[in-house]
Every structure is written in C-alpha cells, then in structure tokens.
Write a protein that holds these residues in place. Structure first.
Motif, PDB file in Angstrom:
ATOM      1  N   VAL A   1       1.022  -1.147   0.083  1.00 50.32           N
ATOM      2  CA  VAL A   1      -0.127  -0.137   0.021  1.00 50.32           C
ATOM      3  C   VAL A   1       0.971   1.301  -0.024  1.00 50.32           C
ATOM      4  N   ILE A   2       2.066   1.051   0.802  1.00 49.31           N
ATOM      5  CA  ILE A   2       2.824   2.290   0.861  1.00 49.31           C
ATOM      6  C   ILE A   2       3.606   2.646  -0.386  1.00 49.31           C
ATOM      7  N   LEU A   3       3.795   1.562  -1.119  1.00 53.30           N
ATOM      8  CA  LEU A   3       4.520   1.855  -2.432  1.00 53.30           C
ATOM      9  C   LEU A   3       3.667   2.369  -3.564  1.00 53.30           C
ATOM     10  N   LEU A   4       2.384   1.680  -3.603  1.00 54.53           N
ATOM     11  CA  LEU A   4       1.425   2.318  -4.328  1.00 54.53           C
ATOM     12  C   LEU A   4       1.117   3.904  -4.072  1.00 54.53           C
ATOM     13  N   PHE A   5       1.263   3.924  -2.562  1.00 54.97           N
ATOM     14  CA  PHE A   5       0.877   5.540  -2.240  1.00 54.97           C
ATOM     15  C   PHE A   5       1.987   6.409  -2.872  1.00 54.97           C
ATOM     16  N   GLU A   6       3.124   5.950  -2.769  1.00 55.00           N
ATOM     17  CA  GLU A   6       4.300   6.692  -3.017  1.00 55.00           C
ATOM     18  C   GLU A   6       4.273   7.155  -4.832  1.00 55.00           C
ATOM     19  N   LYS A   7       3.850   6.058  -5.531  1.00 54.99           N
ATOM     20  CA  LYS A   7       3.762   6.196  -6.903  1.00 54.99           C
ATOM     21  C   LYS A   7       2.625   7.407  -7.237  1.00 54.99           C
ATOM     22  N   ILE A   8       1.673   7.146  -6.368  1.00 56.82           N
ATOM     23  CA  ILE A   8       0.476   8.194  -6.643  1.00 56.82           C
ATOM     24  C   ILE A   8       0.502   9.628  -6.155  1.00 56.82           C
ATOM     25  N   ASN A   9       1.382   9.712  -4.803  1.00 54.73           N
ATOM     26  CA  ASN A   9       1.584  11.028  -4.415  1.00 54.73           C
ATOM     27  C   ASN A   9       2.918  11.578  -4.821  1.00 54.73           C
ATOM     28  N   ILE A  10       2.621  11.820  -6.320  1.00 57.61           N
ATOM     29  CA  ILE A  10       4.068  12.361  -6.929  1.00 57.61           C
ATOM     30  C   ILE A  10       4.017  14.034  -6.512  1.00 57.61           C
ATOM     31  N   ASN A  11       5.143  14.359  -6.043  1.00 55.96           N
ATOM     32  CA  ASN A  11       5.286  15.755  -5.750  1.00 55.96           C
ATOM     33  C   ASN A  11       4.475  16.157  -4.624  1.00 55.96           C
ATOM     34  N   ASN A  12       4.168  15.359  -3.757  1.00 54.85           N
ATOM     35  CA  ASN A  12       3.465  15.493  -2.617  1.00 54.85           C
ATOM     36  C   ASN A  12       2.294  16.257  -2.802  1.00 54.85           C
ATOM     37  N   SER A  13       1.465  15.788  -3.926  1.00 55.07           N
ATOM     38  CA  SER A  13       0.049  16.307  -4.141  1.00 55.07           C
ATOM     39  C   SER A  13      -0.902  16.034  -3.465  1.00 55.07           C
ATOM     40  N   LEU A  14      -0.868  14.803  -2.525  1.00 54.29           N
ATOM     41  CA  LEU A  14      -2.208  14.380  -1.847  1.00 54.29           C
ATOM     42  C   LEU A  14      -1.777  14.559  -0.463  1.00 54.29           C
ATOM     43  N   VAL A  15      -0.554  14.116   0.057  1.00 57.12           N
ATOM     44  CA  VAL A  15       0.022  14.362   1.348  1.00 57.12           C
ATOM     45  C   VAL A  15       1.585  15.285   1.401  1.00 57.12           C
ATOM     46  N   LYS A  16       1.398  16.235   2.302  1.00 60.37           N
ATOM     47  CA  LYS A  16       2.580  16.997   2.180  1.00 60.37           C
ATOM     48  C   LYS A  16       3.876  16.134   2.899  1.00 60.37           C
ATOM     49  N   GLN A  17       5.089  16.495   2.576  1.00 58.84           N
ATOM     50  CA  GLN A  17       6.194  15.803   3.026  1.00 58.84           C
ATOM     51  C   GLN A  17       6.181  16.034   4.434  1.00 58.84           C
ATOM     52  N   GLU A  18       5.965  17.065   5.084  1.00 59.71           N
ATOM     53  CA  GLU A  18       5.905  17.249   6.331  1.00 59.71           C
ATOM     54  C   GLU A  18       5.118  16.285   7.173  1.00 59.71           C
ATOM     55  N   THR A  19       3.993  16.207   6.672  1.00 60.98           N
ATOM     56  CA  THR A  19       2.836  15.325   7.285  1.00 60.98           C
ATOM     57  C   THR A  19       3.359  13.648   7.349  1.00 60.98           C
ATOM     58  N   LEU A  20       4.272  13.253   6.102  1.00 56.39           N
ATOM     59  CA  LEU A  20       4.790  12.050   5.955  1.00 56.39           C
ATOM     60  C   LEU A  20       6.081  11.894   7.003  1.00 56.39           C
ATOM     61  N   ASP A  21       6.703  12.856   7.319  1.00 56.11           N
ATOM     62  CA  ASP A  21       7.922  13.013   8.237  1.00 56.11           C
ATOM     63  C   ASP A  21       7.427  12.751   9.554  1.00 56.11           C
ATOM     64  N   GLU A  22       6.400  13.421   9.914  1.00 50.05           N
ATOM     65  CA  GLU A  22       5.891  13.380  11.275  1.00 50.05           C
ATOM     66  C   GLU A  22       4.824  12.114  11.482  1.00 50.05           C
ATOM     67  N   SER A  23       4.731  11.218  10.750  1.00 50.92           N
ATOM     68  CA  SER A  23       3.962  10.032  10.813  1.00 50.92           C
ATOM     69  C   SER A  23       4.391   8.969  11.763  1.00 50.92           C
TER      70      SER A  23
END
Length: 79
Positions: free
Chosen positions: A18-40
C-alpha cells in the motif's frame, strides 16, 4: 506463536505494498505534504521494514521457483 509471526509479516507486507502504491500516486506530494509524512508514526518505520523485507521475500520466492523447476526436471528424468 508461529501464526502470530506469520500474521504480523503478512500485515507488514500488505502495508508495504500500500505504501509503495501511495508513493507512486503521491508524486510531488500532491496528496499528502512531506511534512505530514515525516511526522507520521507508522509511515517511515513501515517503509523501512518493507524496504528490508521485500527483497528477502523476492529472493525466497525465486529459490522456491527454481527448486520447483529442478524437482520437475528430476521427475521427468526419472520416468
């Protein structure tokens, strides 16, 4: 005990896919900001575990396929 371990590995593998698919979809952090991912709490640890486990599972699978092919060749030669 073995069932719980297998279940945990299965869950980690599913989450890693699921994470690998999400990373392919979330190109340029269009869905989730990098800051949010870093704090996860779960995203980065699961990503790291999957990066370790996925190649191991692929190696195991390849060995199983090769073993099956070798067994079939041996069975054909014995007939």
């Amino acid at each position: 005990m073995a069932g719980a371990l297998f279940s945990a590995l299965k869950t980690i593998l599913l989450l890693s896919v699921v994470i690998l698919l999400f990373e392919k979809i979330n190109i340029n952090n269009s869905l989730v900001k990098q800051e949010t991912l870093d704090e996860s709490i779960f995203y980065n640890p699961t990503k790291e575990i999957s990066a370790f486990l996925y190649p191991k599972i692929e190696e195991w699978y390849e060995r199983q396929v090769n073993k099956t092919d070798d067994d079939e060749k041996n069975d054909t030669n014995n007939e």
